[in-house]
Write a protein that holds these residues in place. Sequence first.
Motif, PDB file in Angstrom:
ATOM      1  N   ASP A 112       0.826  -1.211   0.000  1.00  0.00           N
ATOM      2  CA  ASP A 112       0.000   0.000   0.000  1.00  0.00           C
ATOM      3  C   ASP A 112       0.857   1.257   0.000  1.00  0.00           C
ATOM      4  O   ASP A 112       0.523   2.250  -0.647  1.00  0.00           O
ATOM      5  CB  ASP A 112      -0.935   0.007   1.210  1.00  0.00           C
ATOM      6  CG  ASP A 112      -2.050  -1.019   1.094  1.00  0.00           C
ATOM      7  OD1 ASP A 112      -2.266  -1.551  -0.013  1.00  0.00           O
ATOM      8  OD2 ASP A 112      -2.700  -1.291   2.126  1.00  0.00           O
ATOM      9  N   ALA A 113       1.966   1.238   0.722  1.00  0.00           N
ATOM     10  CA  ALA A 113       2.845   2.407   0.778  1.00  0.00           C
ATOM     11  C   ALA A 113       3.573   2.633  -0.542  1.00  0.00           C
ATOM     12  O   ALA A 113       3.759   3.770  -0.973  1.00  0.00           O
ATOM     13  CB  ALA A 113       3.866   2.237   1.912  1.00  0.00           C
ATOM     14  N   GLU A 114       3.974   1.539  -1.196  1.00  0.00           N
ATOM     15  CA  GLU A 114       4.734   1.651  -2.443  1.00  0.00           C
ATOM     16  C   GLU A 114       3.849   1.856  -3.670  1.00  0.00           C
ATOM     17  O   GLU A 114       4.198   2.590  -4.582  1.00  0.00           O
ATOM     18  CB  GLU A 114       5.584   0.391  -2.655  1.00  0.00           C
ATOM     19  CG  GLU A 114       6.677   0.209  -1.639  1.00  0.00           C
ATOM     20  CD  GLU A 114       7.789   1.226  -1.811  1.00  0.00           C
ATOM     21  OE1 GLU A 114       8.145   1.540  -2.955  1.00  0.00           O
ATOM     22  OE2 GLU A 114       8.291   1.717  -0.784  1.00  0.00           O
ATOM     23  N   LEU A 115       2.719   1.177  -3.705  1.00  0.00           N
ATOM     24  CA  LEU A 115       1.849   1.175  -4.887  1.00  0.00           C
ATOM     25  C   LEU A 115       0.389   1.389  -4.479  1.00  0.00           C
ATOM     26  O   LEU A 115      -0.445   0.521  -4.675  1.00  0.00           O
ATOM     27  CB  LEU A 115       1.978  -0.166  -5.625  1.00  0.00           C
ATOM     28  CG  LEU A 115       3.391  -0.624  -5.965  1.00  0.00           C
ATOM     29  CD1 LEU A 115       3.396  -2.071  -6.384  1.00  0.00           C
ATOM     30  CD2 LEU A 115       3.966   0.245  -7.067  1.00  0.00           C
ATOM     31  N   PRO A 116       0.046   2.537  -3.952  1.00  0.00           N
ATOM     32  CA  PRO A 116      -1.287   2.703  -3.382  1.00  0.00           C
ATOM     33  C   PRO A 116      -2.444   2.567  -4.366  1.00  0.00           C
ATOM     34  O   PRO A 116      -3.532   2.174  -3.975  1.00  0.00           O
ATOM     35  CB  PRO A 116      -1.237   4.111  -2.796  1.00  0.00           C
ATOM     36  CG  PRO A 116      -0.123   4.793  -3.486  1.00  0.00           C
ATOM     37  CD  PRO A 116       0.861   3.725  -3.858  1.00  0.00           C
ATOM     38  N   SER A 117      -2.241   2.846  -5.624  1.00  0.00           N
ATOM     39  CA  SER A 117      -3.378   2.811  -6.549  1.00  0.00           C
ATOM     40  C   SER A 117      -3.284   1.695  -7.576  1.00  0.00           C
ATOM     41  O   SER A 117      -4.090   1.614  -8.483  1.00  0.00           O
ATOM     42  CB  SER A 117      -3.498   4.153  -7.279  1.00  0.00           C
ATOM     43  OG  SER A 117      -2.334   4.353  -8.065  1.00  0.00           O
ATOM     44  N   ILE A 118      -2.298   0.811  -7.441  1.00  0.00           N
ATOM     45  CA  ILE A 118      -2.116  -0.249  -8.421  1.00  0.00           C
ATOM     46  C   ILE A 118      -2.589  -1.575  -7.826  1.00  0.00           C
ATOM     47  O   ILE A 118      -2.104  -1.982  -6.773  1.00  0.00           O
ATOM     48  CB  ILE A 118      -0.637  -0.366  -8.857  1.00  0.00           C
ATOM     49  CG1 ILE A 118      -0.192   0.945  -9.504  1.00  0.00           C
ATOM     50  CG2 ILE A 118      -0.434  -1.539  -9.810  1.00  0.00           C
ATOM     51  CD1 ILE A 118       1.270   0.984  -9.840  1.00  0.00           C
ATOM     52  N   PRO A 119      -3.546  -2.253  -8.496  1.00  0.00           N
ATOM     53  CA  PRO A 119      -3.976  -3.560  -7.969  1.00  0.00           C
ATOM     54  C   PRO A 119      -2.822  -4.560  -7.997  1.00  0.00           C
ATOM     55  O   PRO A 119      -1.924  -4.468  -8.826  1.00  0.00           O
ATOM     56  CB  PRO A 119      -5.081  -3.998  -8.928  1.00  0.00           C
ATOM     57  CG  PRO A 119      -5.271  -2.903  -9.901  1.00  0.00           C
ATOM     58  CD  PRO A 119      -4.213  -1.868  -9.693  1.00  0.00           C
ATOM     59  N   LEU A 120      -2.859  -5.510  -7.053  1.00  0.00           N
ATOM     60  CA  LEU A 120      -1.803  -6.505  -6.957  1.00  0.00           C
ATOM     61  C   LEU A 120      -1.690  -7.326  -8.235  1.00  0.00           C
ATOM     62  O   LEU A 120      -0.615  -7.607  -8.722  1.00  0.00           O
ATOM     63  CB  LEU A 120      -2.064  -7.408  -5.750  1.00  0.00           C
ATOM     64  CG  LEU A 120      -0.965  -8.354  -5.341  1.00  0.00           C
ATOM     65  CD1 LEU A 120       0.334  -7.608  -5.097  1.00  0.00           C
ATOM     66  CD2 LEU A 120      -1.372  -9.116  -4.099  1.00  0.00           C
ATOM     67  N   TYR A 121      -2.820  -7.738  -8.794  1.00  0.00           N
ATOM     68  CA  TYR A 121      -2.829  -8.516 -10.040  1.00  0.00           C
ATOM     69  C   TYR A 121      -3.668  -7.782 -11.069  1.00  0.00           C
ATOM     70  O   TYR A 121      -4.793  -7.421 -10.795  1.00  0.00           O
ATOM     71  CB  TYR A 121      -3.433  -9.899  -9.823  1.00  0.00           C
ATOM     72  CG  TYR A 121      -2.667 -10.754  -8.872  1.00  0.00           C
ATOM     73  CD1 TYR A 121      -3.192 -11.095  -7.641  1.00  0.00           C
ATOM     74  CD2 TYR A 121      -1.402 -11.236  -9.198  1.00  0.00           C
ATOM     75  CE1 TYR A 121      -2.496 -11.888  -6.754  1.00  0.00           C
ATOM     76  CE2 TYR A 121      -0.698 -12.020  -8.312  1.00  0.00           C
ATOM     77  CZ  TYR A 121      -1.258 -12.347  -7.094  1.00  0.00           C
ATOM     78  OH  TYR A 121      -0.566 -13.130  -6.229  1.00  0.00           O
ATOM     79  N   GLN A 122      -3.102  -7.583 -12.256  1.00  0.00           N
ATOM     80  CA  GLN A 122      -3.839  -6.872 -13.287  1.00  0.00           C
ATOM     81  C   GLN A 122      -4.225  -7.757 -14.464  1.00  0.00           C
ATOM     82  O   GLN A 122      -4.984  -7.334 -15.314  1.00  0.00           O
ATOM     83  CB  GLN A 122      -3.014  -5.697 -13.803  1.00  0.00           C
ATOM     84  CG  GLN A 122      -2.796  -4.641 -12.739  1.00  0.00           C
ATOM     85  CD  GLN A 122      -2.018  -3.464 -13.253  1.00  0.00           C
ATOM     86  OE1 GLN A 122      -1.241  -3.586 -14.179  1.00  0.00           O
ATOM     87  NE2 GLN A 122      -2.220  -2.316 -12.656  1.00  0.00           N
ATOM     88  N   SER A 123      -3.737  -8.962 -14.515  1.00  0.00           N
ATOM     89  CA  SER A 123      -4.003  -9.786 -15.686  1.00  0.00           C
ATOM     90  C   SER A 123      -5.431 -10.313 -15.690  1.00  0.00           C
ATOM     91  O   SER A 123      -6.070 -10.461 -14.651  1.00  0.00           O
ATOM     92  CB  SER A 123      -3.030 -10.965 -15.759  1.00  0.00           C
ATOM     93  OG  SER A 123      -3.402 -11.944 -14.816  1.00  0.00           O
ATOM     94  N   PHE A 124      -5.932 -10.594 -16.859  1.00  0.00           N
ATOM     95  CA  PHE A 124      -7.267 -11.163 -17.026  1.00  0.00           C
ATOM     96  C   PHE A 124      -7.394 -12.462 -16.247  1.00  0.00           C
ATOM     97  O   PHE A 124      -8.361 -12.672 -15.523  1.00  0.00           O
ATOM     98  CB  PHE A 124      -7.517 -11.423 -18.518  1.00  0.00           C
ATOM     99  CG  PHE A 124      -8.693 -12.332 -18.775  1.00  0.00           C
ATOM    100  CD1 PHE A 124      -9.980 -11.833 -18.714  1.00  0.00           C
ATOM    101  CD2 PHE A 124      -8.505 -13.669 -19.048  1.00  0.00           C
ATOM    102  CE1 PHE A 124     -11.060 -12.669 -18.924  1.00  0.00           C
ATOM    103  CE2 PHE A 124      -9.579 -14.509 -19.253  1.00  0.00           C
ATOM    104  CZ  PHE A 124     -10.856 -14.006 -19.201  1.00  0.00           C
ATOM    105  N   LEU A 125      -6.417 -13.311 -16.393  1.00  0.00           N
ATOM    106  CA  LEU A 125      -6.466 -14.630 -15.774  1.00  0.00           C
ATOM    107  C   LEU A 125      -6.563 -14.543 -14.254  1.00  0.00           C
ATOM    108  O   LEU A 125      -7.438 -15.147 -13.645  1.00  0.00           O
ATOM    109  CB  LEU A 125      -5.221 -15.422 -16.175  1.00  0.00           C
ATOM    110  CG  LEU A 125      -5.028 -16.773 -15.523  1.00  0.00           C
ATOM    111  CD1 LEU A 125      -6.190 -17.694 -15.869  1.00  0.00           C
ATOM    112  CD2 LEU A 125      -3.721 -17.376 -15.972  1.00  0.00           C
TER     113      LEU A 125
END
Length: 134
Positions: A112-125
């Motif tokens: 959360d501190a490093e990547l607050p707005s990026i979901p952990l997994y972005q792939s379709f699968l």
Amino acid sequence: ATAPQTLLLCVGLMRTGENTLREALRALFPFAQFYGREEVMRDSKLWENVVANGETQKIFPKMFEGVDAALGPMVNVFWEDIYRAVPCRVVLLVRDEDKWWRSISRAKQLIDAELPSIPLYQSFLLSRVERLLM
């Protein structure tokens, strides 16, 4: 005739020692074939088919042919289907609940501190798998 190869499935929640086990297995068996995150990405179309159509009995024997050990998020989700489709043994990774929870909480805080707005997994699968689990 030779005996069929037995796959070693290493199954457990994240932060239960998967990376340590992978390193130990690589040290003990340097010529073994492993199936992990890189192979999941390579086989992403097959995994999409597994998630969408559930064709595990058809896909998994081919996917894990020649593989000695498999571990990672997709193995954790589909281990029972892999177990039914491929001759294998299962290693269950466990950890003390309180220590595990502290470790997960710490990891989440760092993410959360490093990547607050990026979901952990972005792939379709992986997003499809997450929906299946919820």
